[in-house]
Each structure stands twice: as structure tokens, then as C-alpha cells.
Design an enzyme around this catalytic site. Structure first.
Site, PDB file in Angstrom:
ATOM      1  N   CYS A 128      13.394   1.179   4.503  1.00  0.00           N
ATOM      2  CA  CYS A 128      13.407   1.545   5.924  1.00  0.00           C
ATOM      3  C   CYS A 128      12.947   2.980   6.146  1.00  0.00           C
ATOM      4  O   CYS A 128      12.279   3.283   7.142  1.00  0.00           O
ATOM      5  CB  CYS A 128      14.802   1.355   6.502  1.00  0.00           C
ATOM      6  N   THR A 129      13.295   3.863   5.235  1.00  0.00           N
ATOM      7  CA  THR A 129      12.874   5.260   5.372  1.00  0.00           C
ATOM      8  C   THR A 129      11.355   5.376   5.317  1.00  0.00           C
ATOM      9  O   THR A 129      10.742   6.117   6.099  1.00  0.00           O
ATOM     10  CB  THR A 129      13.526   6.121   4.274  1.00  0.00           C
TER      11      THR A 129
END
Length: 217
Positions: free
Chosen positions: A45-46
Site C-alpha cells: 500500500c505504501t
């Protein structure tokens, strides 16, 4: 019942790291993309949030707003953005919804109504909150796609799909497989040959139901 293509998205007020927003007011007269995530400070997700930050100029060029969603709180979002910007090498100027009560995840059918976040939860508890929603200025859902946690989203494809949706809406056409801006489009079957030639100048009939044309410059 899940949120389907051409459904109007829920008009709800949500808390973000930029303050409170109403979804319909936020969309306004623009196109919009909402991309959701099961937890802050997670590796895939980062990288995805970093990719969204890198594409700020592309979103603006297309008149499109972007909004992140994660089922953590505002303070975590603010801290996480430091990591996002370090990985992406760009400012993350978009807002992130603090959906820690799961209100938005449930309204958009990313989680069942009875879902809850247990103490000591892991991303697996909200794994299905991994969706992309493209929304038109009419506040209707135009496209959605959901990914597993172990496959990063392809934002080049999201841009391509956005281009196709905007072109179809503006020109009254469809786009074929793997279409990119500048390539031939599909003439809808509802348009006669005569009207198609009048509009496009010429058509290339591949099959009785498949006619291609170049968009007027």
C-alpha cells in the site's frame, strides 16, 4: 447489494487528514478516483500511495480528483504520509479518509455490514478494502476493480482506463482492447454507417458489428 456500474455513489460525510468532506460535494463537477487500503504502514500500500503522489500532474491534466481510504485514524495517516513521500519521492497532497469505523468500506461494499475491527487486528481483517473506484461528474460509478494484498495496483492501467472512460463520455464511442489515447475507437452499433462517416470522415468495417474510426482532430 453491492455497488454496481452506473450506481450513484453514497453521499456521505467522512473524516480525512485534510478535515471533514462530503463525498458528493468533493466530487463536484470533476472526475474522481477513490482508492482504498486495509491498513496504514503496510508495504504494498505504501508503494501504491507513492505512485498516486507521483502522478499528481496526470490527475490534474485529466481534471480528476483522487482520494485515499484506509481503515486507520487521522493521526496514523499523517505519520504514514512521511513514509509514502519518502518511497514515492513526491508530495502526497491528496486526502486520506480515516475509515476506522468502517462506514465507507461497508457503504461501498468492500466489507460486509457485520464486519468489525478486532483488537490487535492485522491487514487480513480488512483485506478486501483494496479497491479502485472511478467516478464521473454525475457521481455515478464508472469502473471498479479490486486487488488482493499481494499484488500492487498498476496505475498506468488506471490512467488508461480513465482516458477511455473520458473519451467514451465525450465522444460517444467505445474503446477496444489495449486502447490508448490517439488510437482508433469503436463506433457504437447504434450509429448508422452514414452517420458514422459524417462524424468521423471514414470508418473501417472489420465485422458487421465492429467498425473502427479515428477521432476527429
Amino acid at each position: 447489494m453491492g455497488l454496481r456500474i452506473n450506481d450513484t455513489i453514497p453521499d456521505m460525510t467522512v473524516e480525512t487528514d485534510h478535515g471533514e468532506i462530503s463525498l458528493h460535494d468533493w466530487v463536484g463537477d470533476s472526475w474522481a478516483i477513490i482508492f482504498s487500503h486495509p491498513k496504514d504502514f503496510t508495504p504494498v500500500c505504501t508503494t501504491e500511495f507513492g505512485a498516486v503522489a507521483q502522478l499528481a500532474d496526470e490527475w490534474e491534466k485529466r481534471g480528476t480528483k483522487v482520494l485515499g481510504v484506509s481503515v486507520d485514524g487521522v493521526e496514523d495517516h499523517k505519520k504514514w504520509k512521511t513514509d509514502i513521500e519518502a518511497v514515492g519521492g513526491a508530495k502526497a497532497n491528496f486526502a486520506i479518509v480515516a475509515d476506522d469505523d468502517l462506514k465507507m468500506a461497508k457503504a461501498f461494499d468492500m466489507l460486509p455490514a457485520e464486519a468489525y475491527l478486532p483488537d490487535g487486528r492485522t491487514p487480513n481483517d480488512s483485506a478486501t478494502v483494496r479497491s479502485v473506484f472511478i467516478i464521473g461528474p454525475d457521481k455515478q460509478l464508472k469502473l471498479s476493480m479490486t486487488y488482493p494484498m499481494n499484488v500492487g495496483r498498476n496505475f498506468a492501467e488506471i490512467l488508461r482506463a480513465l482516458d477511455g472512460l473520458q473519451t467514451a463520455a465525450k465522444e460517444g464511442v467505445a474503446t477496444p482492447a489495449n486502447w490508448e489515447v490517439g488510437q482508433d475507437v469503436v463506433v457504437p452499433t447504434s450509429v448508422s454507417d452514414e452517420d458514422a462517416v459524417a462524424k468521423f470522415g471514414a470508418i473501417d468495417t472489420k465485422l458487421p458489428y465492429l467498425r473502427m474510426a479515428k477521432l476527429p482532430q
